[in-house]
Design a protein around this motif. Structure first.
Motif, PDB file in Angstrom:
ATOM      1  N   TRP A  66       0.825  -1.202   0.000  1.00  0.00           N
ATOM      2  CA  TRP A  66       0.000   0.000   0.000  1.00  0.00           C
ATOM      3  C   TRP A  66       0.865   1.260   0.000  1.00  0.00           C
ATOM      4  CZ3 TRP A  66      -4.465   2.031  -0.920  1.00  0.00           C
ATOM      5  CH2 TRP A  66      -4.890   3.196  -0.290  1.00  0.00           C
ATOM      6  N   ILE A  67       0.507   2.196  -0.905  1.00  0.00           N
ATOM      7  CA  ILE A  67       1.149   3.514  -0.920  1.00  0.00           C
ATOM      8  C   ILE A  67       0.132   4.504  -0.361  1.00  0.00           C
ATOM      9  CG2 ILE A  67       2.337   5.248  -2.300  1.00  0.00           C
ATOM     10  CD1 ILE A  67       2.616   3.144  -4.512  1.00  0.00           C
ATOM     11  N   LEU A 113       1.037  -3.407  -6.170  1.00  0.00           N
ATOM     12  CA  LEU A 113       1.439  -2.136  -5.589  1.00  0.00           C
ATOM     13  C   LEU A 113       0.318  -1.156  -5.862  1.00  0.00           C
ATOM     14  CD1 LEU A 113       3.674  -0.453  -4.192  1.00  0.00           C
ATOM     15  CD2 LEU A 113       4.582   0.053  -6.475  1.00  0.00           C
ATOM     16  N   ARG A 114      -0.331  -0.669  -4.796  1.00  0.00           N
ATOM     17  CA  ARG A 114      -1.555   0.116  -4.953  1.00  0.00           C
ATOM     18  C   ARG A 114      -1.495   1.374  -4.094  1.00  0.00           C
ATOM     19  NH1 ARG A 114      -7.892  -1.831  -4.068  1.00  0.00           N
ATOM     20  NH2 ARG A 114      -8.789   0.035  -5.040  1.00  0.00           N
ATOM     21  N   GLY A 115      -2.071   2.466  -4.645  1.00  0.00           N
ATOM     22  CA  GLY A 115      -2.113   3.716  -3.912  1.00  0.00           C
ATOM     23  C   GLY A 115      -3.521   4.172  -3.605  1.00  0.00           C
ATOM     24  N   ALA A 116      -3.623   5.338  -2.997  1.00  0.00           N
ATOM     25  CA  ALA A 116      -4.909   5.912  -2.606  1.00  0.00           C
ATOM     26  C   ALA A 116      -5.593   6.611  -3.773  1.00  0.00           C
ATOM     27  CB  ALA A 116      -4.702   6.898  -1.460  1.00  0.00           C
ATOM     28  N   GLY A 117      -4.938   6.680  -4.919  1.00  0.00           N
ATOM     29  CA  GLY A 117      -5.446   7.351  -6.115  1.00  0.00           C
ATOM     30  C   GLY A 117      -4.361   8.233  -6.695  1.00  0.00           C
ATOM     31  N   PRO A 118      -4.374   8.458  -8.002  1.00  0.00           N
ATOM     32  CA  PRO A 118      -3.277   9.210  -8.614  1.00  0.00           C
ATOM     33  C   PRO A 118      -3.204  10.678  -8.224  1.00  0.00           C
ATOM     34  CG  PRO A 118      -4.976   8.664 -10.233  1.00  0.00           C
ATOM     35  CD  PRO A 118      -5.306   7.902  -8.996  1.00  0.00           C
ATOM     36  N   TRP A 119      -4.251  11.219  -7.598  1.00  0.00           N
ATOM     37  CA  TRP A 119      -4.184  12.585  -7.063  1.00  0.00           C
ATOM     38  C   TRP A 119      -3.614  12.620  -5.645  1.00  0.00           C
ATOM     39  CZ3 TRP A 119      -5.483  17.292  -9.388  1.00  0.00           C
ATOM     40  CH2 TRP A 119      -6.048  17.204 -10.670  1.00  0.00           C
ATOM     41  N   SER A 170      -1.492   9.630  -4.040  1.00  0.00           N
ATOM     42  CA  SER A 170      -0.257   8.864  -3.820  1.00  0.00           C
ATOM     43  C   SER A 170       0.688   9.128  -4.981  1.00  0.00           C
ATOM     44  CB  SER A 170      -0.563   7.366  -3.712  1.00  0.00           C
ATOM     45  OG  SER A 170      -1.445   7.111  -2.630  1.00  0.00           O
ATOM     46  N   VAL A 171       1.782   9.820  -4.702  1.00  0.00           N
ATOM     47  CA  VAL A 171       2.649  10.333  -5.771  1.00  0.00           C
ATOM     48  C   VAL A 171       4.082   9.861  -5.553  1.00  0.00           C
ATOM     49  CG1 VAL A 171       3.559  12.398  -6.871  1.00  0.00           C
ATOM     50  CG2 VAL A 171       1.177  12.350  -6.060  1.00  0.00           C
ATOM     51  N   LEU A 172       4.664   9.323  -6.623  1.00  0.00           N
ATOM     52  CA  LEU A 172       6.084   8.976  -6.629  1.00  0.00           C
ATOM     53  C   LEU A 172       6.806   9.985  -7.504  1.00  0.00           C
ATOM     54  CD1 LEU A 172       5.805   5.121  -7.278  1.00  0.00           C
ATOM     55  CD2 LEU A 172       5.395   6.391  -5.158  1.00  0.00           C
ATOM     56  N   THR A 173       7.932  10.477  -7.040  1.00  0.00           N
ATOM     57  CA  THR A 173       8.705  11.449  -7.802  1.00  0.00           C
ATOM     58  C   THR A 173      10.174  11.262  -7.459  1.00  0.00           C
ATOM     59  OG1 THR A 173       8.872  13.795  -8.415  1.00  0.00           O
ATOM     60  CG2 THR A 173       8.545  13.298  -6.069  1.00  0.00           C
ATOM     61  N   PHE A 203      -1.999   5.168  -8.484  1.00  0.00           N
ATOM     62  CA  PHE A 203      -1.002   6.124  -8.000  1.00  0.00           C
ATOM     63  C   PHE A 203      -0.414   6.878  -9.182  1.00  0.00           C
ATOM     64  CE2 PHE A 203       1.295   2.075  -8.478  1.00  0.00           C
ATOM     65  CZ  PHE A 203       2.455   2.426  -9.154  1.00  0.00           C
ATOM     66  N   ALA A 204       0.395   7.878  -8.895  1.00  0.00           N
ATOM     67  CA  ALA A 204       1.008   8.711  -9.926  1.00  0.00           C
ATOM     68  C   ALA A 204       2.521   8.624  -9.844  1.00  0.00           C
ATOM     69  CB  ALA A 204       0.567  10.163  -9.770  1.00  0.00           C
ATOM     70  N   ILE A 205       3.141   8.695 -11.024  1.00  0.00           N
ATOM     71  CA  ILE A 205       4.590   8.873 -11.121  1.00  0.00           C
ATOM     72  C   ILE A 205       4.799  10.223 -11.794  1.00  0.00           C
ATOM     73  CG2 ILE A 205       6.765   7.990 -12.016  1.00  0.00           C
ATOM     74  CD1 ILE A 205       5.456   5.211 -12.140  1.00  0.00           C
ATOM     75  N   LEU A 206       5.179  11.216 -11.027  1.00  0.00           N
ATOM     76  CA  LEU A 206       5.437  12.552 -11.546  1.00  0.00           C
ATOM     77  C   LEU A 206       6.942  12.769 -11.519  1.00  0.00           C
ATOM     78  CD1 LEU A 206       2.600  14.599  -9.768  1.00  0.00           C
ATOM     79  CD2 LEU A 206       2.499  13.248 -11.876  1.00  0.00           C
ATOM     80  N   GLY A 207       7.575  12.504 -12.652  1.00  0.00           N
ATOM     81  CA  GLY A 207       9.027  12.489 -12.699  1.00  0.00           C
ATOM     82  C   GLY A 207       9.655  13.859 -12.752  1.00  0.00           C
ATOM     83  N   GLU A 208      10.962  13.870 -12.934  1.00  0.00           N
ATOM     84  CA  GLU A 208      11.741  15.105 -12.969  1.00  0.00           C
ATOM     85  C   GLU A 208      12.691  15.120 -14.159  1.00  0.00           C
ATOM     86  OE1 GLU A 208      13.652  15.587  -9.196  1.00  0.00           O
ATOM     87  OE2 GLU A 208      11.765  15.691  -8.071  1.00  0.00           O
ATOM     88  N   ILE A 209      12.250  14.516 -15.274  1.00  0.00           N
ATOM     89  CA  ILE A 209      13.118  14.410 -16.438  1.00  0.00           C
ATOM     90  C   ILE A 209      12.909  15.630 -17.336  1.00  0.00           C
ATOM     91  CG2 ILE A 209      13.814  12.952 -18.378  1.00  0.00           C
ATOM     92  CD1 ILE A 209      14.192  11.797 -15.469  1.00  0.00           C
ATOM     93  N   THR A 210      13.980  16.350 -17.586  1.00  0.00           N
ATOM     94  CA  THR A 210      13.905  17.592 -18.363  1.00  0.00           C
ATOM     95  C   THR A 210      14.605  17.495 -19.706  1.00  0.00           C
ATOM     96  OG1 THR A 210      15.898  18.444 -17.298  1.00  0.00           O
ATOM     97  CG2 THR A 210      13.775  18.992 -16.271  1.00  0.00           C
ATOM     98  N   GLU A 211      15.226  16.358 -20.007  1.00  0.00           N
ATOM     99  CA  GLU A 211      15.971  16.216 -21.244  1.00  0.00           C
ATOM    100  C   GLU A 211      15.673  14.865 -21.876  1.00  0.00           C
ATOM    101  OE1 GLU A 211      17.966  13.856 -18.362  1.00  0.00           O
ATOM    102  OE2 GLU A 211      17.422  15.965 -18.206  1.00  0.00           O
TER     103      GLU A 211
END
Length: 792
Positions: free
Chosen positions: A261-262, A280-286, A288-291, A335-343
């Motif tokens: 659980w996330i 692997l489960r979260g509370a919803g993409p708004w 539970s956020v992975l970054t 859940f959400a994966i909000l990354g930090e990739i800029t290139e």
């Protein structure tokens, strides 16, 4: 092969690559479930504002209502419509947006449904360093401030041709990004939500494209008898690195057969979490956020990966915990994966999802700001992505790469991908039995909305695609890119079903070709497409930027069009650059942008079988238009289509061969025939080794007077001097060739530019120019970086 002169092979080789108007009307709501037509925003183009979310029964069922900025109340400036690559409106949804460039300017949306959240697609200018600007925007409702939205351009603004750079320069693109916010309360239908530029201190302007309003449900509660990642030390504040804690939790979940659980929170990961036999489960993409991303190793970032298969599709270094795949029985959900990739660096494994996962499901994920949303390296089987959102990628949205079978992407919304939206790439091991179904793919910044590179028994059904930008079309089938071909058994074969799809404003220019790309197109450059039945049925091709249907590069056979509606094109209904054999039944066309509906210079090499019910494109057959490429015309409301252009005779300095269609007896790796006519002397074509004679043929488009041919090799000193023995042949129909100049040896020496000039007899006229090579002292193959043809 002379590997010292060659670049690293890459999958994305194709990319060698308004008047001010105050709009005071209410915004128009569009959603797939509503079936409401979107209001036109440009008087000269009644089709220009068709919405990809207003096609009943097709595309993804999305949880939001989309409101276009150009149809909202504003005191800013409406920009567009414009489909020109590198222009700001060209990348906007519907090709129009609103620019705010003074303090207090706003866009005001009137809600058509209750909402407690919004996602805004916008653009800010870049800064001089190419690292972007971040600026606050005020969000208010009915005159009451809700909060600030943070707009940034650090994830956008790429420059140049492929491989792209973040350093400001020519060909700027990838302008837009998206941000989301919960209001903290539910606003009723009729509420007026305003986005205001409060000041120009942080940014000189902001452009608002579209706002997606939705009613986000309450967070999911933790399932009974599950393991929480926080129990293993994960930090929901995002302050500490939670990678190790996540890995321990999913390993324990596998060992104990329990869901992991996330909870609500933002969790910072600096590397992949490797999953196998676990949910692997979260509370919803708004909620539970992975970054996150490693600060010391930029090739490592937040992502959920299956285990790789030894000898499989990924050729990079695999860590011990990532080996031994494929992973099986994995569920990733809510859940959400909000990354930090800029290139964009293609070798880096900084994707949202990756590796190999068989018998696995991805459900209700939000993936944003990663390189590729899901790059799946097989072999793997029975993998499914559904009910998800993939936004703002630097490369593909999803790519099934290398032996992915019986897998699918369904009911998923994709927007602003940096390359193909959805792709299957049968690279040396075939993909088979895969499906893309009921997806909506909007505004890929490069390449295609949906692309199938090789494979067997593939289905693309019930999708809606819109707003292609450059170097691609709406739906594409091709034998192209490395590893796709009959030698690997990976070329297009079996039955391809392209059914009940809608394309809108699809197709566009290709910066490497002198001709544009159609909305639905086929490319046989690696080998003939002749082992499959390709069924294009019950399909709507709407407001195409150029042609509706296109065939190019090699020979394509076995395509069956049935019940196809072409409504609005910039140029032709059909565009045949290279030989094709296809059948047409109930294929209708109207609102074409050019007086001639079919482009072809192929003569007898074009075989079109007509059934009943065709209209609007076939009245002049077998005659076709073969001339200069017309400019696109989108004025389909009572104005005559563009007349055929008049062409002045070519000047002696005009290279007649540059960018023209080209074929060859064979090629090696990425050293394809197109390299010999791309205008770049550093790239080159190389034929099959140890198989003389070899030839390369350029289609000049019409019979031309050719006085000399200039042949080049790369000028780099790494190329040793050599002599190639060759003759020149010509043809008017592409099948019967005669000798224009007898065989002779020509010296190529880097000390003198690695160039040889071949002078042809006076009065030589030909359409198809062929260079036939029988020997090469420097390499056992024919080699040319450029084949240039001049009148004198």
């Amino acid at each position: 092969m002379e590997t010292t002169t060659r670049p690293i092979p890459r999958r994305w080789l194709a990319a060698v690559l308004g008047a001010a108007l105050a709009c005071t009307g209410a915004a128009t709501a569009v959603a797939r479930t509503a079936g409401i037509a979107h209001a036109a925003t440009a008087a000269h183009s009644p089709l220009a504002a068709r919405s990809p979310l207003a096609v009943a029964g097709r595309g993804a069922i999305v949880p939001f209502t989309e409101l276009e900025a150009e149809a909202a109340r504003t005191n800013g400036t409406v920009i567009g419509p414009d489909r020109t690559y590198t222009s700001l409106p060209s990348e906007a949804s519907g090709r129009s947006a609103v620019k705010l460039d003074a303090a207090g300017q706003y866009v005001e949306f009137t809600l058509t449904q209750p909402a407690n959240a919004v996602t805004v697609r916008y653009s800010l200018p870049d800064n001089a360093a190419g690292t972007g600007i971040t600026a606050p925007m005020e969000l208010s409702a009915d005159g009451t401030r809700l909060k600030d939205l943070s707009f940034t351009s650090k994830y956008g603004w790429f420059y140049g041709s492929y491989p792209f750079t973040n350093s400001p320069g020519d060909k700027p693109h990838h302008f837009y990004d998206e941000t989301r916010a919960l209001f903290g309360k539910t606003l009723p239908a009729g509420a007026k939500v305003r986005i205001t530029l409060p000041s120009t201190a942080a940014t000189p302007s902001a452009t608002v494209d579209v706002a997606d309003f939705e009613q986000v449900a309450a967070p999911v509660t933790q399932p009974a008898d599950s393991l929480a990642v926080t129990d293993y030390g994960a930090d929901p504040s995002g302050a500490a690195d939670s990678t190790s804690a996540f890995q321990k939790a999913v390993d324990a979940g596998k060992a104990q057969g329990k869901t992991v659980w996330i909870p609500q929170g933002t969790f910072r990961l600096t590397d992949h979490v490797v999953v196998d036999q676990v949910t692997l489960r979260g509370a919803g993409p708004w909620y539970s956020v992975l970054t996150g991303r490693s600060s010391t190793d930029r090739t490592r970032a937040a992502g959920i990966y299956g285990k790789y298969v030894s000898g499989g599709g990924y050729s990079g270094q695999i860590r011990p915990q990532e080996a031994g795949g494929p992973s099986r029985n994995v569920t990733l959900k809510d859940f959400a994966i909000l990354g930090e990739i800029t290139e964009r660096i293609d070798e880096d494994q900084v994707n949202g999802l990756g590796g190999a996962m068989s018998d696995s499901t991805v459900d209700n994920l939000w993936i944003q700001h990663t390189k590729v949303g899901a790059w799946m390296d097989g072999p793997m089987d029975n993998f499914h992505i559904k009910n998800s959102r993939i936004l703002d990628q630097t490369a593909d949205g999803v790519n099934f790469h290398w032996g992915v079978t019986n897998s699918s992407v369904e009911n998923t919304f994709l927007r602003n991908t940096g390359d193909d939206g959805l792709a299957m790439w049968a690279d040396t091991k075939t993909n088979a039995g895969d499906t893309f179904k009921n997806n909506t793919v909007v505004a890929p910044i490069l390449a295609n909305n949906i692309a199938i590179y090789g494979g067997k028994d593939i289905s693309v059904t019930d999708n809606v695609v819109a707003d292609t930008l450059t170097n691609g079309g709406g739906i594409h089938v091709g034998n192209r890119f490395s590893g796709v071909g009959p030698g690997n058994g990976t070329d297009v074969s079996g039955t391809f079903t392209l059914a009940r799809n809608t394309t809108i404003r699809a197709g566009n220019t290709d910066i490497g070709w002198p001709f544009p790309i159609g909305a639905i197109w086929f490319d046989a450059r690696a080998s003939a497409i002749d082992k499959a039945t390709i069924k294009v049925t019950d399909t709507d091709i709407l407001d195409s930027s150029y042609s509706a249907i296109m065939f190019v590069s090699g020979t394509t056979k076995g395509v069956e069009f049935n019940n196809v509606n072409i409504d609005g094109t910039g140029t032709f209904a059909m565009q045949f650059n290279d030989p094709a054999s296809a059948s047409f039944t109930n294929v209708t066309a109207k609102h074409l942008g050019f007086t001639e509906p079919v482009y072809s210079c192929l003569g007898s090499q074009l075989s079109l079988t007509q059934g009943a019910g065709n209209s609007g494109w076939n009245s002049k057959l077998p005659a076709t238009y073969c001339g200069e490429w017309p400019k696109p015309n989108y004025d389909h409301n009572g104005t005559d289509p563009t007349p055929p252009p008049t062409s002045p005779p070519p000047s002696p300095t005009e290279n007649l061969a540059k960018g023209r269609p080209v074929t060859a007896s064979g090629s090696v790796d990425q050293y394809v025939p197109e390299k010999a006519v791309d205008g770049d002397a550093t790239s080159y074509w190389e034929s099959t080794n140890n198989a003389f004679p070899q030839w390369l043929t350029v289609d000049l488009g019409a019979t031309r007077s050719v006085g000399r041919v200039v042949l080049k090799l790369p000028p780099a000193t790494a190329w040793g001097a050599r002599t190639q023995t060759l003759s020149v042949l010509g043809s008017t129909d592409g099948s019967s060739f005669g000798e224009l100049l007898a065989s002779k040896s020509y010296r190529f020496d880097p000390a003198t530019g690695n160039t040889a000039t071949v002078t042809l007899p006076a009065g030589t006229g030909t359409r198809y120019l062929r260079i036939r090579v029988t020997a090469n002292t420097g390499w056992p193959a024919a080699q040319f970086s450029e084949v240039e043809a001049y009148t004198s």
